[in-house]
Scaffold this motif. Sequence first.
Motif, short mmCIF file in Angstrom:
data_model
loop_
_atom_site.label_atom_id
_atom_site.label_comp_id
_atom_site.label_asym_id
_atom_site.label_seq_id
_atom_site.Cartn_x
_atom_site.Cartn_y
_atom_site.Cartn_z
N HIS A 19 -21.94 44.62 3.78
CA HIS A 19 -22.01 43.18 3.92
C HIS A 19 -20.84 42.60 3.12
O HIS A 19 -20.08 43.34 2.49
CB HIS A 19 -23.34 42.62 3.38
CG HIS A 19 -24.54 43.15 4.09
ND1 HIS A 19 -25.01 42.61 5.26
CD2 HIS A 19 -25.37 44.19 3.80
CE1 HIS A 19 -26.09 43.28 5.66
NE2 HIS A 19 -26.32 44.25 4.79
N CYS B 89 -22.42 35.76 4.75
CA CYS B 89 -21.97 37.14 4.87
C CYS B 89 -20.70 37.11 5.72
O CYS B 89 -20.71 36.60 6.84
CB CYS B 89 -23.03 38.01 5.53
SG CYS B 89 -22.49 39.72 5.77
N HIS C 100 -26.91 39.41 11.25
CA HIS C 100 -25.79 38.80 10.53
C HIS C 100 -25.84 37.27 10.58
O HIS C 100 -25.55 36.60 9.60
CB HIS C 100 -24.47 39.30 11.13
CG HIS C 100 -23.26 38.63 10.60
ND1 HIS C 100 -22.80 38.83 9.32
CD2 HIS C 100 -22.40 37.75 11.18
CE1 HIS C 100 -21.72 38.10 9.13
NE2 HIS C 100 -21.46 37.44 10.24
N MET D 234 -27.69 35.53 7.70
CA MET D 234 -27.37 35.88 6.31
C MET D 234 -26.57 34.77 5.66
O MET D 234 -25.35 34.72 5.75
CB MET D 234 -26.60 37.19 6.26
CG MET D 234 -27.44 38.33 6.72
SD MET D 234 -26.62 39.89 6.58
CE MET D 234 -27.93 40.95 7.15
N GLN E 14 -19.02 39.73 6.72
CA GLN E 14 -18.81 41.00 7.41
C GLN E 14 -19.78 41.06 8.60
O GLN E 14 -20.98 40.86 8.42
CB GLN E 14 -19.11 42.17 6.45
CG GLN E 14 -18.96 43.54 7.06
CD GLN E 14 -17.51 43.92 7.28
OE1 GLN E 14 -16.63 43.43 6.59
NE2 GLN E 14 -17.27 44.77 8.23
N CYS F 167 -22.19 42.56 10.25
CA CYS F 167 -22.93 43.69 9.71
C CYS F 167 -24.06 44.18 10.61
O CYS F 167 -24.64 45.22 10.36
CB CYS F 167 -23.50 43.30 8.34
SG CYS F 167 -24.54 41.83 8.41
CU CU Z 1 -23.27 40.05 7.93
#
Ligand code: CU
Length: 118
Positions: free
Chosen positions: A38, A73, A81, A84, A75, A77
């Motif tokens: 993340h 977040c 996601h 997040m 990234q 992920c």
């Molecule tokens: Cu993420």
Amino acid sequence: MDRQGDPNAVDDVVVQGNIVVPVNKDVIVHLTSLDVIHSFAVKSMRVCQDAIPGMTIPTWFKPVKEGEYKITCAQLCGNSHYGMFGTLKVVSQADYDQWLEEQSAKARSASAEPVDYE
Ligand SMILES: [Cu+2]
């Protein structure tokens, strides 16, 4: 003083959702992940650091203006996601002290008896 009497553990509280920090103080966040990579990002402060399983990575920043900032977040992920995110609240030292006392009181009242690891 925390419930176990260790003065170094006074600020060891678990928070979920919002992170609260005092303005004009260095903040160190120790990042890790349990599943995939993340990335902790507070883009308005130009803070971004990957969170990697099996590693604890410190990243620091110094918030200089009170307010609420979005944590995301950064990234891609997985399926969750999109959900997040959180809020970083930057408050005065007095408001932070009050918040920390409230969190400590919650932790004391919610905890079982201290565990003796010796
Ligand atoms: Cu993420």
